[in-house]
Enzyme design. Sequence first.
Site, mmCIF file in Angstrom:
data_model
loop_
_atom_site.group_PDB
_atom_site.id
_atom_site.type_symbol
_atom_site.label_atom_id
_atom_site.label_comp_id
_atom_site.label_asym_id
_atom_site.label_seq_id
_atom_site.Cartn_x
_atom_site.Cartn_y
_atom_site.Cartn_z
ATOM 1 N N GLU A 127 26.318 -24.970 -1.038
ATOM 2 C CA GLU A 127 25.007 -25.061 -0.400
ATOM 3 C C GLU A 127 24.175 -26.204 -0.966
ATOM 4 O OE1 GLU A 127 21.472 -22.936 1.518
ATOM 5 O OE2 GLU A 127 22.038 -22.032 -0.368
ATOM 6 N N THR A 180 15.871 -28.635 4.390
ATOM 7 C CA THR A 180 15.447 -28.014 3.116
ATOM 8 C C THR A 180 15.053 -29.063 2.074
ATOM 9 O OG1 THR A 180 16.829 -26.098 3.534
ATOM 10 C CG2 THR A 180 16.167 -26.423 1.273
#
Length: 301
Positions: A127, A180
């Site tokens: 991630e 993000t």
Amino acid sequence: ECIRVFSPATVANVNCGFDVLGFALEGIGDEIFLRKVPQKGISITKITGADLPMEASKNVAGVAGMAMLEFLNADFGFEIEIKKGIPIGSGIGGSAASAAAIVFGINQFLDKPLSLQQLAYFGMKGEAIASGNEHADNVAPAIFGGFTLIPGYDPFEVVSLPVPDDLFVTIIHPHIEINTKDSRAALPKMVPLQDAIKQSGNLAGLISGLYTSNYELIKRSLIDVLIEPHRKPLIPLFDNAKKVALEAKALGFGIGGSGPSMFALSKGEKTATSIEAALIDLYCKSDNKIDTIVSKLSKTG
Ligand code: HSE
């Protein structure tokens, strides 16, 4: 032999637990199909449902899988097919779900050499390429199910928290993408002491509320004074949506991870559905397209 792994959508932060708290939804998620092959490494054969890199070293699932195979010193590899059910950049753990699915799948194939906590660690490695930072508040609940807390990253630890029976979530996903990395760049490096005290009190209150199914305490604790003020300007109608959700009896309302999805937690499915209706009504009156999900919180991974 081929195995299929389903990995759920997740909500990270949950107001007061930036980078340490998350929970998993039921029913919506990504699917990964894995086949063990003699060639080392991960080879991605097909991706449906999103436009993502097929090259394993640029794909979150590929990176997570390769980190795990390297740790295991594997002299074999896996071919994988990814079916995305979670939109990318939506704030409900799209990249984490694929990373969680591959490490979980490899572990199943190999008769479970690693613990769930170790799987969350390798999932986090994958991630990190999507968010530019290692955090496991989506990947941990995707693997463990339910609510998870990360008490620390060094050493890395995941704790499963209880999920009160009647807890439901309503997700509102505006059709914009927030990356993000950018959303983290908008955050301050230092925070005022008074805000840090409020946030840690709320985090402790929320955890206590989950253990005792104390919905009133959960409600009072679902507040974010540190992160939300910096991120909400990126999200269409955030303040209005929060007002509408709280009027419709949400226990709390906030940004899902780094957004743009928003979530409302509520006691009971009926309340969750009426919050959904109120929010659809609000966004219908504007130019912003949304989709919504109502889900029970998952209890298991
Ligand atoms: N805790 C992370 C953040 C979750 O808010 O940046 C997003 O993936």
